[in-house]
Design an enzyme around this catalytic site. Structure first.
Site, PDB file in Angstrom:
ATOM      1  CE  LYS A 286      -1.856   2.637   3.048  1.00 27.78           C
ATOM      2  NZ  LYS A 286      -1.751   3.890   2.221  1.00 27.78           N
TER       3      LYS A 286
ATOM      4  CD  GLU B 102       9.466  12.751  12.357  1.00 31.89           C
ATOM      5  OE1 GLU B 102       8.331  12.244  12.433  1.00 31.89           O
ATOM      6  OE2 GLU B 102      10.428  12.178  11.819  1.00 31.89           O
TER       7      GLU B 102
ATOM      8  CB  CYS C 158      12.810   9.362   8.889  1.00 29.10           C
ATOM      9  SG  CYS C 158      13.758   8.487   7.657  1.00 29.10           S
TER      10      CYS C 158
ATOM     11  CD  GLU D 212      13.473   1.318   9.103  1.00 28.94           C
ATOM     12  OE1 GLU D 212      14.160   0.315   9.217  1.00 28.94           O
ATOM     13  OE2 GLU D 212      13.846   2.443   9.484  1.00 28.94           O
TER      14      GLU D 212
HETATM   15  O1  TXE Z   1       3.319   8.991   7.762  1.00 31.85           O
HETATM   16  P1  TXE Z   1       1.911   8.297   8.055  1.00 31.85           P
HETATM   17  P2  TXE Z   1       3.628  10.011   6.561  1.00 31.85           P
HETATM   18  C1  TXE Z   1       8.314   8.871   8.802  1.00 31.85           C
HETATM   19  C2  TXE Z   1       8.640  10.312   9.087  1.00 31.85           C
HETATM   20  C3  TXE Z   1       7.304  10.842   9.508  1.00 31.85           C
HETATM   21  C4  TXE Z   1       6.326  10.060   8.686  1.00 31.85           C
HETATM   22  C5  TXE Z   1       5.789  10.889   7.560  1.00 31.85           C
HETATM   23  O2  TXE Z   1       9.621  10.429  10.073  1.00 31.85           O
HETATM   24  O3  TXE Z   1       7.108  10.582  10.875  1.00 31.85           O
HETATM   25  O4  TXE Z   1       7.030   8.932   8.151  1.00 31.85           O
HETATM   26  O5  TXE Z   1       5.202  10.068   6.617  1.00 31.85           O
HETATM   27  C6  TXE Z   1      -0.484   4.673   6.055  1.00 31.85           C
HETATM   28  N1  TXE Z   1      -3.339   1.686   9.060  1.00 31.85           N
HETATM   29  N2  TXE Z   1       9.297   8.282   7.933  1.00 31.85           N
HETATM   30  O6  TXE Z   1       3.044  11.322   6.893  1.00 31.85           O
HETATM   31  O7  TXE Z   1       0.802   9.271   8.115  1.00 31.85           O
HETATM   32  C7  TXE Z   1      -0.516   5.899   5.166  1.00 31.85           C
HETATM   33  O8  TXE Z   1      -1.575   5.788   4.231  1.00 31.85           O
HETATM   34  C8  TXE Z   1      -2.460   1.370   8.089  1.00 31.85           C
HETATM   35  C9  TXE Z   1      10.237   7.341   8.508  1.00 31.85           C
HETATM   36  O9  TXE Z   1       3.284   9.379   5.247  1.00 31.85           O
HETATM   37  O10 TXE Z   1       2.136   7.408   9.203  1.00 31.85           O
HETATM   38  C10 TXE Z   1       0.854   5.819   4.533  1.00 31.85           C
HETATM   39  O11 TXE Z   1       0.852   4.890   3.481  1.00 31.85           O
HETATM   40  N3  TXE Z   1      -1.777   2.277   7.358  1.00 31.85           N
HETATM   41  C11 TXE Z   1      11.024   6.597   7.506  1.00 31.85           C
HETATM   42  C12 TXE Z   1       1.721   5.286   5.683  1.00 31.85           C
HETATM   43  O12 TXE Z   1       0.822   4.709   6.613  1.00 31.85           O
HETATM   44  C13 TXE Z   1      -1.975   3.578   7.671  1.00 31.85           C
HETATM   45  C14 TXE Z   1      11.440   7.369   6.302  1.00 31.85           C
HETATM   46  C15 TXE Z   1       2.514   6.370   6.391  1.00 31.85           C
HETATM   47  O13 TXE Z   1       1.625   7.399   6.749  1.00 31.85           O
HETATM   48  C16 TXE Z   1      -2.862   3.996   8.687  1.00 31.85           C
HETATM   49  C17 TXE Z   1      10.377   8.222   5.809  1.00 31.85           C
HETATM   50  C18 TXE Z   1      -3.567   2.986   9.394  1.00 31.85           C
HETATM   51  N4  TXE Z   1      -4.433   3.278  10.359  1.00 31.85           N
HETATM   52  C19 TXE Z   1       9.378   8.702   6.643  1.00 31.85           C
HETATM   53  N5  TXE Z   1      -2.834   5.367   8.739  1.00 31.85           N
HETATM   54  C20 TXE Z   1      12.217   5.820   8.047  1.00 31.85           C
HETATM   55  N6  TXE Z   1      12.420   5.748   9.371  1.00 31.85           N
HETATM   56  O14 TXE Z   1      12.918   5.234   7.263  1.00 31.85           O
HETATM   57  C21 TXE Z   1      -1.967   5.769   7.788  1.00 31.85           C
HETATM   58  N7  TXE Z   1      -1.443   4.701   7.145  1.00 31.85           N
END
Ligand code: TXE
Length: 499
Positions: free
Chosen positions: A192, A399, A302, A267
């Site tokens: 996804k 963050e 991140c 991650e």
């Molecule tokens: O995260 P979100 P975002 C981290 C970065 C920041 C975040 C930003 O640090 O905290 O990612 O990315 C899905 N059930 N990293 O805003 O909102 C959503 O649709 C299942 C760390 O995108 O958490 C998306 O596909 N899935 C990283 C994904 O989760 C759900 C490097 C992430 O969304 C969901 C890059 C649910 N209930 C960014 N809700 C590293 N550490 O390597 C949302 N999603």
């Protein structure tokens, strides 16, 4: 000046996105779609299907059947190697197209692809690297320990059906970091992508199909966390969830995994420090650190080093260098070679970042530059530096995911390590010093997954991941592919004597 994204879309021949279930591309059963709005212009780029629980169920069942009955988990190493190596070749061949689709997704400027971690070379290298593990993923033989004479051996077997969920800021890199080891190990996958960056990932999936991946091995469900992501992480036929995203969503993934004892790798976020000693090359330290916060994805990464912990003797010099870097920031059309920084991903993210600017003022931090939106349209915030920050302030602990650098002063090594470790996260850190003994003392003392000395880079063959609340598990290297396997012990008697 930002022009419309539509000519770029039309030149790429971008069409509305669909789901991939058991080798067939289709709309969602409900017909529901998501309209992607470009973060720089706000215009609608294209639509893609929103997978409902029924679509997710079809996709997971297709992956389950492909795992339980299909050829992939039982295939010879050379066959899986061939598919992953072909994928790497296709990613290199289509690199420009993938980067342009990614710019339509999240407005990351094409110029940023000169950074290895944001390049298609890196994505291709990840597939090549994990192809290399396939014929080396073995068990071991052990001498009998007790009882009759028997052979003891272990097998490494694929875990099963993997739910892979990725964030929007580096969608191709994040997808490759999950698909490559999972497929190399012989697993089947339901992927996804983020609803904020879907199209480049869909193109990557088609390249995997072209590379010869059998039907049902890789399925794709597009859509937001609710309903699509929720349905996926809670599906009982999923054996492992591999997630990249925020800490908050990571908590939901852990809760869902607990129901079925699903395996999990996470991650998550970070608040990584750049520690600058008085003997450091302060120009490099200031330029590189501010670059991770303000160039490319405007601190929405991140691994951005968003806390600078700087020795008092070079504190003002560091601030001057970091502030000087802001003149390199050029917002605009991501396809324009003059553009060096992206907008924030949404108007909601702009509001969140500006709220942290207000908080920095309230907490008593000194605003050195930025702290506002630039003139003109689009989700942009000027690169911002707060000085005289102490590590108890929320701007130093949370963050922000935007172009804000917090600069904390320190006096000695012991204080530097204490400040670096005074965080709930632990993703990465960079140490700037010309004293190699000190660099090694800091590398051992800091609790974080990756420590850079005088710079920071992503190495696709090395483990990447976080301590503390930055995640669980690693991506890259042997640890990554082993996380997609189970270990089985087999006992074989060599005489008729009971064991
Ligand atoms: O995260 P979100 P975002 C981290 C970065 C920041 C975040 C930003 O640090 O905290 O990612 O990315 C899905 N059930 N990293 O805003 O909102 C959503 O649709 C299942 C760390 O995108 O958490 C998306 O596909 N899935 C990283 C994904 O989760 C759900 C490097 C992430 O969304 C969901 C890059 C649910 N209930 C960014 N809700 C590293 N550490 O390597 C949302 N999603």
């Amino acid at each position: 000046m930002i022009t419309s994204m539509k000519p770029y879309r039309d030149a790429l021949g971008l069409v509305n996105g669909q789901l991939l279930v058991d080798g067939a591309w289709s709309d969602s059963q409900s017909g529901e779609t998501w309209t992607h709005l470009h973060p720089a212009t706000g215009e609608d780029v294209a639509q893609f299907a929103v997978a409902g629980a029924d679509d997710v169920d079809r996709a997971v069942r297709a992956a389950r059947k492909a795992f339980d009955e299909g050829p992939w988990p039982r295939s010879r190493a050379k066959d899986r190697i061939k598919v992953l190596r072909r994928t790497a070749d296709l990613v290199r061949e289509h690199g420009d197209e993938l980067l342009r689709l990614q710019a339509l997704d999240n407005s990351v400027p094409l110029t940023f692809s000169t950074t290895y971690a944001m390049s298609m070379e890196c994505v291709a290298d990840i597939f090549d690297h994990h192809a290399g593990w396939i014929d080396k993923l073995g068990g071991e033989t052990l001498p009998g320990f007790q009882g009759g004479d028997h052979m003891v051996l272990t097998l490494r077997e694929p875990i099963g059906v993997v739910a892979a969920i990725v964030a929007w800021n580096a969608p191709l890199l994040l997808a490759a970091q999950k698909l490559a080891p999972a497929l190399a190990a012989g697993c089947t996958v339901v992927l996804k992508p983020s609803e904020l960056a879907t199209f480049a990932v869909l193109r990557l999936v088609r390249l995997l199909e072209e590379a010869g991946l059998p039907e049902g091995v890789l399925n794709v469900v597009t859509g937001p966390g609710n309903p699509t992501g929720d349905a996926l992480i809670n599906h009982p036929m999923v054996d492992k969830i591999s997630f990249t995203g925020s800490r908050e969503t990571g908590r939901r993934v852990l809760a869902a995994a607990n129901a079925g004892f699903k395996r999990v790798s996470l991650e998550l976020g970070g608040k990584s420090p750049a520690i600058v000693f008085a003997d450091a090359d302060v120009y490099t330290a200031g330029a590189v650190t501010m670059g991770t916060v303000a160039l490319g994805v405007s601190g929405q990464a991140c691994i951005a080093q968003t806390r600078a912990i700087v020795h008092r003797d070079v504190y003002e010099e560091f601030l001057m260098v970091a502030m000087g870097m802001t003149s390199m920031i050029n917002y605009g059309d991501p396809f324009d070679e003059e553009t060096t920084a992206s907008p924030l991903i949404s108007a909601k993210q702009v509001e969140r970042v500006l709220n942290y600017v207000d908080l920095g003022h309230q907490e008593g931090a000194r605003l050195v530059c930025g702290g506002a939106k630039p003139d003109g349209p689009g989700n942009f915030v000027l690169p911002t530096i707060f000085a005289d920050v102490n590590n108890d302030m929320r701007v130093a602990r949370e963050e922000i995911f935007g172009p804000i650098l917090c600069v904390v002063p320190f006096s000695d090594e012991e204080e530097a390590i204490r400040l670096a470790n005074d965080t709930e996260y632990g993703l990465g850190a960079t140490v700037y010093t010309n004293d190699v003994k000190r660099a090694m003392r800091m590398a051992r003392g800091i609790r974080a997954g990756t420590i850079g000395v005088n710079g920071y880079q992503l190495e696709p063959h090395a483990p990447f991941g976080g301590y503390g609340q930055s995640g669980m598990g690693r991506e890259g290297g042997r640890t990554a592919i082993e996380a997609y396997t189970e270990v089985k012990t087999v006992l074989i008697p060599t005489t008729d004597e009971l064991m």
